[in-house]
Design a protein around this motif. Structure first.
Motif, PDB file in Angstrom:
ATOM      1  N   PHE A 227       0.832  -1.200   0.000  1.00  0.00           N
ATOM      2  CA  PHE A 227       0.000   0.000   0.000  1.00  0.00           C
ATOM      3  C   PHE A 227       0.869   1.252   0.000  1.00  0.00           C
ATOM      4  O   PHE A 227       2.004   1.243   0.476  1.00  0.00           O
ATOM      5  CB  PHE A 227      -0.897   0.048   1.244  1.00  0.00           C
ATOM      6  CG  PHE A 227      -1.887  -1.069   1.339  1.00  0.00           C
ATOM      7  CD1 PHE A 227      -3.061  -1.044   0.613  1.00  0.00           C
ATOM      8  CD2 PHE A 227      -1.644  -2.155   2.166  1.00  0.00           C
ATOM      9  CE1 PHE A 227      -3.980  -2.076   0.698  1.00  0.00           C
ATOM     10  CE2 PHE A 227      -2.558  -3.201   2.268  1.00  0.00           C
ATOM     11  CZ  PHE A 227      -3.727  -3.161   1.528  1.00  0.00           C
ATOM     12  N   ALA A 228       0.293   2.318  -0.537  1.00  0.00           N
ATOM     13  CA  ALA A 228       0.836   3.665  -0.345  1.00  0.00           C
ATOM     14  C   ALA A 228      -0.222   4.465   0.400  1.00  0.00           C
ATOM     15  O   ALA A 228      -1.429   4.256   0.198  1.00  0.00           O
ATOM     16  CB  ALA A 228       1.156   4.323  -1.677  1.00  0.00           C
ATOM     17  N   GLY A 229       0.223   5.368   1.268  1.00  0.00           N
ATOM     18  CA  GLY A 229      -0.704   6.194   2.022  1.00  0.00           C
ATOM     19  C   GLY A 229      -0.433   7.664   1.766  1.00  0.00           C
ATOM     20  O   GLY A 229       0.694   8.130   1.896  1.00  0.00           O
ATOM     21  N   ARG A 230      -1.476   8.417   1.395  1.00  0.00           N
ATOM     22  CA  ARG A 230      -1.349   9.843   1.101  1.00  0.00           C
ATOM     23  C   ARG A 230      -2.149  10.630   2.145  1.00  0.00           C
ATOM     24  O   ARG A 230      -3.336  10.406   2.332  1.00  0.00           O
ATOM     25  CB  ARG A 230      -1.900  10.128  -0.282  1.00  0.00           C
ATOM     26  CG  ARG A 230      -1.481  11.384  -1.051  1.00  0.00           C
ATOM     27  CD  ARG A 230      -1.287  12.628  -0.322  1.00  0.00           C
ATOM     28  NE  ARG A 230      -0.896  13.742  -1.180  1.00  0.00           N
ATOM     29  CZ  ARG A 230      -0.983  14.993  -0.784  1.00  0.00           C
ATOM     30  NH1 ARG A 230      -1.412  15.286   0.445  1.00  0.00           N
ATOM     31  NH2 ARG A 230      -0.596  15.971  -1.589  1.00  0.00           N
ATOM     32  N   THR A 231      -1.462  11.553   2.825  1.00  0.00           N
ATOM     33  CA  THR A 231      -2.162  12.345   3.822  1.00  0.00           C
ATOM     34  C   THR A 231      -3.175  13.275   3.157  1.00  0.00           C
ATOM     35  O   THR A 231      -2.951  13.769   2.053  1.00  0.00           O
ATOM     36  CB  THR A 231      -1.184  13.183   4.669  1.00  0.00           C
ATOM     37  OG1 THR A 231      -1.929  13.895   5.645  1.00  0.00           O
ATOM     38  CG2 THR A 231      -0.406  14.166   3.802  1.00  0.00           C
ATOM     39  N   TYR A 232      -4.296  13.507   3.821  1.00  0.00           N
ATOM     40  CA  TYR A 232      -5.270  14.479   3.348  1.00  0.00           C
ATOM     41  C   TYR A 232      -5.495  15.560   4.406  1.00  0.00           C
ATOM     42  O   TYR A 232      -6.355  16.421   4.248  1.00  0.00           O
ATOM     43  CB  TYR A 232      -6.601  13.790   3.004  1.00  0.00           C
ATOM     44  CG  TYR A 232      -7.240  13.058   4.176  1.00  0.00           C
ATOM     45  CD1 TYR A 232      -8.221  13.662   4.949  1.00  0.00           C
ATOM     46  CD2 TYR A 232      -6.851  11.774   4.497  1.00  0.00           C
ATOM     47  CE1 TYR A 232      -8.802  12.999   6.019  1.00  0.00           C
ATOM     48  CE2 TYR A 232      -7.422  11.091   5.555  1.00  0.00           C
ATOM     49  CZ  TYR A 232      -8.394  11.711   6.318  1.00  0.00           C
ATOM     50  OH  TYR A 232      -8.961  11.046   7.373  1.00  0.00           O
ATOM     51  N   ARG A 233      -4.674  15.514   5.447  1.00  0.00           N
ATOM     52  CA  ARG A 233      -4.749  16.506   6.515  1.00  0.00           C
ATOM     53  C   ARG A 233      -3.509  17.385   6.474  1.00  0.00           C
ATOM     54  O   ARG A 233      -2.384  16.888   6.375  1.00  0.00           O
ATOM     55  CB  ARG A 233      -4.846  15.808   7.880  1.00  0.00           C
ATOM     56  CG  ARG A 233      -6.148  15.038   8.071  1.00  0.00           C
ATOM     57  CD  ARG A 233      -6.177  14.370   9.426  1.00  0.00           C
ATOM     58  NE  ARG A 233      -7.484  13.809   9.720  1.00  0.00           N
ATOM     59  CZ  ARG A 233      -7.800  13.174  10.841  1.00  0.00           C
ATOM     60  NH1 ARG A 233      -6.873  13.020  11.784  1.00  0.00           N
ATOM     61  NH2 ARG A 233      -9.010  12.699  11.034  1.00  0.00           N
ATOM     62  N   LYS A 234      -3.688  18.678   6.571  1.00  0.00           N
ATOM     63  CA  LYS A 234      -2.591  19.628   6.434  1.00  0.00           C
ATOM     64  C   LYS A 234      -1.562  19.504   7.549  1.00  0.00           C
ATOM     65  O   LYS A 234      -0.403  19.844   7.361  1.00  0.00           O
ATOM     66  CB  LYS A 234      -3.147  21.050   6.386  1.00  0.00           C
ATOM     67  CG  LYS A 234      -3.980  21.335   5.140  1.00  0.00           C
ATOM     68  CD  LYS A 234      -4.492  22.755   5.117  1.00  0.00           C
ATOM     69  CE  LYS A 234      -5.319  23.007   3.861  1.00  0.00           C
ATOM     70  NZ  LYS A 234      -5.856  24.400   3.833  1.00  0.00           N
ATOM     71  N   GLU A 235      -1.977  18.969   8.705  1.00  0.00           N
ATOM     72  CA  GLU A 235      -1.031  18.888   9.816  1.00  0.00           C
ATOM     73  C   GLU A 235       0.012  17.790   9.639  1.00  0.00           C
ATOM     74  O   GLU A 235       1.023  17.757  10.339  1.00  0.00           O
ATOM     75  CB  GLU A 235      -1.765  18.673  11.151  1.00  0.00           C
ATOM     76  CG  GLU A 235      -2.592  17.388  11.235  1.00  0.00           C
ATOM     77  CD  GLU A 235      -4.038  17.603  10.849  1.00  0.00           C
ATOM     78  OE1 GLU A 235      -4.896  16.847  11.325  1.00  0.00           O
ATOM     79  OE2 GLU A 235      -4.317  18.552  10.072  1.00  0.00           O
ATOM     80  N   ASN A 236      -0.224  16.844   8.705  1.00  0.00           N
ATOM     81  CA  ASN A 236       0.761  15.793   8.450  1.00  0.00           C
ATOM     82  C   ASN A 236       1.827  16.325   7.489  1.00  0.00           C
ATOM     83  O   ASN A 236       1.528  16.695   6.354  1.00  0.00           O
ATOM     84  CB  ASN A 236       0.086  14.561   7.840  1.00  0.00           C
ATOM     85  CG  ASN A 236      -0.724  13.793   8.873  1.00  0.00           C
ATOM     86  OD1 ASN A 236      -0.602  14.032  10.066  1.00  0.00           O
ATOM     87  ND2 ASN A 236      -1.564  12.887   8.404  1.00  0.00           N
ATOM     88  N   SER A 237       3.067  16.341   7.927  1.00  0.00           N
ATOM     89  CA  SER A 237       4.143  16.928   7.117  1.00  0.00           C
ATOM     90  C   SER A 237       4.612  15.996   6.003  1.00  0.00           C
ATOM     91  O   SER A 237       5.011  16.449   4.931  1.00  0.00           O
ATOM     92  CB  SER A 237       5.329  17.306   8.006  1.00  0.00           C
ATOM     93  OG  SER A 237       5.817  16.164   8.701  1.00  0.00           O
ATOM     94  N   VAL A 238       4.593  14.698   6.245  1.00  0.00           N
ATOM     95  CA  VAL A 238       5.039  13.729   5.238  1.00  0.00           C
ATOM     96  C   VAL A 238       3.843  13.366   4.354  1.00  0.00           C
ATOM     97  O   VAL A 238       2.872  12.779   4.825  1.00  0.00           O
ATOM     98  CB  VAL A 238       5.619  12.464   5.902  1.00  0.00           C
ATOM     99  CG1 VAL A 238       6.080  11.470   4.850  1.00  0.00           C
ATOM    100  CG2 VAL A 238       6.775  12.830   6.829  1.00  0.00           C
ATOM    101  N   LYS A 239       3.927  13.707   3.065  1.00  0.00           N
ATOM    102  CA  LYS A 239       2.779  13.493   2.177  1.00  0.00           C
ATOM    103  C   LYS A 239       2.500  12.013   1.938  1.00  0.00           C
ATOM    104  O   LYS A 239       1.356  11.570   2.001  1.00  0.00           O
ATOM    105  CB  LYS A 239       3.019  14.199   0.843  1.00  0.00           C
ATOM    106  CG  LYS A 239       2.901  15.714   0.914  1.00  0.00           C
ATOM    107  CD  LYS A 239       3.013  16.324  -0.484  1.00  0.00           C
ATOM    108  CE  LYS A 239       2.864  17.832  -0.435  1.00  0.00           C
ATOM    109  NZ  LYS A 239       2.952  18.430  -1.797  1.00  0.00           N
TER     110      LYS A 239
END
Length: 431
Positions: A227-239
């Protein structure tokens, strides 16, 4: 939600009785006629051979229809290139699969059960597949309840429900490893790559991709291997985060979206390679079905080798900035040693500030196709690199040329032609 434990075993060997059963129950004529036009020829059927280049053949009908199928023997033979085989050989060629994968393909397509007595290739591997399949089902189920994540996919990524379904996107919330713990051991969850040790409690596993859009990564057969995981929250620094290297997931051997793109690539003999996961999804959504992703900003030798299994022409699309130009050069250096005389590599620069997803969303498929028409061949890219400082340092440029030419191992005609081209530019022989 009830977890359904599934399994897709990998086998070490298949006994002759089972192989004979496949050959008896599956008609080669039925298998081949789905992909090419065949004409009745007495007791047999004939057509244009898919194993060699028909455009260079004579116009005689016997040359154009050199491929023959015997219904009685369930075998094919070409009188021009002498290709021959049965149902397994055909699937291996047409689907670009290995022997074991071809058998699994036929077993599933024609609903012929695999023999129970067949030995497992790797039992632990099958457990990892079960974990990933069940995790994906949970991720997909939970996405429907996460309005913030859905808003990100619909409004920021401009994806449709069909694309979300096609690429099986989901969301990783907390507590999924705890749910799977009822069926799998802690060590198995860690080895699958979806879990990591908690920093708070070293004895507890937590979800690696928690609070991220989850992108399942499949192999060529459609099996989920990571899997790959993409943040959708601005507070997560690692995309982005990927599952780490596992027995199933080796990043350098994987091309994202290849399972979806494989048929289109083979039909057109061309693959379009981009960087991002969402670039691939956006391109497929709008009709560029040949698109696959590199799993990052750089390409690996194994990925190029895999691409050349399916396509004769590779088109790499990169940003037009300095990083993009550097990536193009690195890819050209890698590809030059892998291509042969029947293959070619091209490069496309995107306009400044664009990526493939935004470009095709804003300009459409027709403009995207026009962009690809303005591609640069690998020889053009390498010539620009070699001659960039030729006026100031001709000796250095010649050394660059010799180094690059020494890397061309499998394309004798291309090497000869490229050497002549450079010798004209330098007005000297490159020994």
């Amino acid at each position: 939600m009830t977890i359904k434990i599934t399994s897709l075993p990998k086998y070490q060997y298949f006994n002759k009785t089972f192989l004979d059963e496949l050959n008896t129950k599956i008609s080669l004529l039925d298998l081949v006629s789905n992909n090419m036009t065949l004409l009745k020829d007495g007791q047999n059927y004939k057509g244009a051979c898919p194993f060699h280049e028909n455009e260079h053949e004579s116009e005689k009908s016997d040359a154009k229809n050199s491929f023959s199928i015997s219904s009685d023997y369930n075998r094919y033979y070409c009188y021009e290139c002498h290709a021959k085989g049965g149902i397994i050989n055909w699937v291996m060629h047409h689907e670009k699969l290995g022997f074991q994968e071809a058998i699994l393909f036929l077993s599933e397509k024609y609903q012929i059960p695999l023999p129970k007595e067949t030995q497992y290739f790797n039992l632990e591997r099958n457990v990892l597949i079960d974990i990933l399949e069940n995790a994906m089902n949970i991720y997909r189920y939970r996405l429907q309840r996460e309005t913030e994540a859905l808003s990100y996919l619909y409004n920021e990524r401009h994806l449709t429900s069909d694309s979300i379904e096609q690429f099986q996107l989901g969301i990783v919330t907390s507590g999924i490893t705890q749910l799977l713990r009822n069926h799998f051991s802690e060590s198995q969850l860690l080895e699958s790559g979806i879990a990591i040790r908690s920093r708070v409690n070293a004895l507890e596993n937590i979800d690696l991709l928690r609070y991220r859009i989850c992108i399942p990564i499949q192999d060529e057969l459609g099996m989920v291997i990571g899997f790959a995981g993409r943040t959708y929250r601005k507070e997560n620094s690692v995309k982005y985060l990927n599952t780490g290297e596992t027995p199933l997931f080796q990043k350098r051997k994987i091309l994202y979206g290849l399972f979806n793109a494989k048929k289109h690539i083979m039909d057109d003999h061309t693959a379009v390679i981009v960087e991002g996961f969402f670039d691939v999804i956006a391109l497929h959504q709008r009709g560029e079905n040949r698109a696959v992703g590199m799993m990052g900003t750089s390409i690996y030798k194994e990925q190029i080798q895999k691409l050349f299994k399916y396509a004769d022409n590779l088109i790499f699309v990169f940003d037009g900035d300095e990083k993009g130009k550097e990536a193009i050069l690195n890819t050209a250096f890698m590809a030059i040693s892998e291509m042969n005389d029947n293959q070619m590599v091209y490069f496309v620069y995107l306009p400044q500030g664009e990526d493939p997803a935004t470009y095709i969303h804003e300009h459409g498929l027709s403009a995207w196709k026009d962009l690809l028409k303005n591609k640069h061949s690998i020889s053009q890219i390498l010539t620009q690199f070699i001659t960039a400082e030729m006026k100031q340092d001709k000796i250095g440029a010649i050394e660059k040329a010799k180094t690059i030419l020494s890397q061309i191992n499998n394309a004798e005609y291309f090497k000869e032609s490229f050497t002549c081209h450079l010798e004209k530019l330098f007005d000297t022989q490159l020994d």
